[in-house]
Design a protein around this motif. Structure first.
Motif, PDB file in Angstrom:
ATOM      1  N   THR A 165       0.770  -1.450   0.050  1.00 49.02           N
ATOM      2  CA  THR A 165      -0.176  -0.065  -0.036  1.00 49.02           C
ATOM      3  C   THR A 165       0.881   1.366  -0.036  1.00 49.02           C
ATOM      4  N   ASP A 166       1.893   1.097   0.721  1.00 44.32           N
ATOM      5  CA  ASP A 166       2.854   2.327   0.759  1.00 44.32           C
ATOM      6  C   ASP A 166       3.501   2.442  -0.564  1.00 44.32           C
ATOM      7  N   ALA A 167       3.748   1.684  -1.208  1.00 46.19           N
ATOM      8  CA  ALA A 167       4.715   1.793  -2.545  1.00 46.19           C
ATOM      9  C   ALA A 167       3.702   2.107  -3.703  1.00 46.19           C
ATOM     10  N   TYR A 168       2.401   1.816  -3.742  1.00 43.09           N
ATOM     11  CA  TYR A 168       1.475   2.473  -4.386  1.00 43.09           C
ATOM     12  C   TYR A 168       0.972   3.758  -4.094  1.00 43.09           C
ATOM     13  N   ALA A 169       1.197   4.081  -2.805  1.00 45.48           N
ATOM     14  CA  ALA A 169       1.069   5.765  -2.409  1.00 45.48           C
ATOM     15  C   ALA A 169       2.172   6.411  -2.995  1.00 45.48           C
ATOM     16  N   LEU A 170       3.209   5.698  -2.927  1.00 45.76           N
ATOM     17  CA  LEU A 170       4.356   6.725  -3.593  1.00 45.76           C
ATOM     18  C   LEU A 170       4.182   6.697  -4.992  1.00 45.76           C
ATOM     19  N   ILE A 171       3.942   5.698  -5.792  1.00 43.50           N
ATOM     20  CA  ILE A 171       3.917   5.630  -7.339  1.00 43.50           C
ATOM     21  C   ILE A 171       2.665   6.971  -7.556  1.00 43.50           C
ATOM     22  N   LYS A 172       1.491   6.486  -7.003  1.00 47.60           N
ATOM     23  CA  LYS A 172       0.342   7.849  -7.205  1.00 47.60           C
ATOM     24  C   LYS A 172       0.934   8.994  -7.054  1.00 47.60           C
ATOM     25  N   VAL A 173       1.499   9.560  -6.201  1.00 43.20           N
ATOM     26  CA  VAL A 173       1.984  10.970  -5.812  1.00 43.20           C
ATOM     27  C   VAL A 173       3.008  11.465  -7.118  1.00 43.20           C
ATOM     28  N   LEU A 174       3.873  10.613  -7.314  1.00 38.62           N
ATOM     29  CA  LEU A 174       4.724  10.763  -8.325  1.00 38.62           C
ATOM     30  C   LEU A 174       4.199  10.920  -9.663  1.00 38.62           C
ATOM     31  N   LYS A 175       3.387  10.120  -9.759  1.00 41.90           N
ATOM     32  CA  LYS A 175       2.443  10.136 -11.362  1.00 41.90           C
ATOM     33  C   LYS A 175       1.359  11.034 -11.174  1.00 41.90           C
TER      34      LYS A 175
END
Length: 286
Positions: free
Chosen positions: A169-179
């Protein structure tokens, strides 16, 4: 310890077409996934291939690369920003074949660089341009300003996660913000501490599916799977890269494969609008 990186004029820089090194972040959505250990061992393995490598400890307020490797540099990035030290005063050659650019630990005002400090770091990195093949950037974990800044300033991003729901979930959150906020769409994934290949592939596929469903355009490439390996813990206690201390261990062999794949990457042929290097001459290039 002040140092000047040696200039081997018989060997071209990594990007022979542009003269620029590869700049790669090793990042994660949460702490405790082994990101710094992966960073240090990748630096060791690339250096073992004859590459000139600098590892930047970009977890600025909680830096620990030096501690992990049993090193005691006298200066770090705090001295660059607050005591007028030059980058050559901070660069610290290790006995493992690569150089570190250490940061400070337990200094709260290093947690968030202001714009002037970011530009100062960009400008100071000029001295590295012709002297290294790889700049590896060990970021902090999460989505704070420093983590985002360093992930924006690189060419490639290696996202480290483990087969745990919180890591996913935290990896997805980082990807989401950068995207969503910065248009970053390409990530390389390393699954660390996997009990078996099935568990590693399952967590990767879950992340891939979530990104495919909710973050259209994001590309996730599985760069490697590192198995859970007791020798990794043993090497941390020894304050030595596990790839050096236990070169035949499963984790070392798996990460060596990752290093070989990284070494095969071709130099980028164009920029995509973000700051892709730390060097100021690219800061204003469209």
């Amino acid at each position: 310890m002040a140092t000047t990186l040696s200039k081997d004029k018989t060997r071209p820089s990594a990007d022979s077409g542009t003269g620029f090194p590869h700049v790669i972040s090793i990042t994660s959505g949460k702490g405790g996934v082994g990101k710094t250990n992966v960073s240090a061992n990748l630096a060791y393995l690339l250096a073992s291939m004859g590459k000139r490598v600098v590892l930047l400890d970009a977890d600025l307020g909680l830096a620990n690369v030096d501690v992990m490797l049993g090193l005691a540099p006298q200066k770090n990035l705090f001295h660059l920003f607050h005591e007028n030290a030059g980058l050559s005063d901070i660069l610290y050659p290790t006995p493992f074949g690569f150089t570190i650019l250490p940061a400070s630990s337990g200094v709260s005002d290093m947690m968030d660089l202001d714009t002037g400090q970011k530009l100062e770091l960009l400008e100071s990195m000029d001295i590295l341009e012709n002297d290294i093949d790889y700049l590896l950037v060990d970021t902090g974990a999460g989505i704070n300003d420093n983590v985002l800044y360093f992930n924006l300033a690189v060419q490639e991003r290696i996202l480290v996660l483990t087969p745990e729901p919180t890591s996913l979930t935290d990896a997805y959150a980082l990807i989401k913000v950068l995207k969503a906020q910065h248009g970053i769409e390409r990530f390389r994934v390393v699954v660390n501490m996997a009990k078996n290949m099935a568990a590693a592939k399952e967590i990767y596929l879950k992340l891939h599916t979530a990104c495919d469903q909710f973050l259209s355009g994001v590309s996730l490439d599985l760069l490697g799977v590192l198995p859970y390996d007791q020798s990794v813990r043993s090497s941390v206690i020894k304050q030595q890269p596990f790839a050096q201390a236990f070169p035949d261990s499963p984790a070392s062999q798996a990460l060596a494969g990752v290093a070989r794949r990284i070494n095969a990457w071709k130099a980028p042929t164009q920029l995509d609008g973000n700051i892709k290097f730390f060097w100021k001459k690219l800061l204003f290039q469209e």
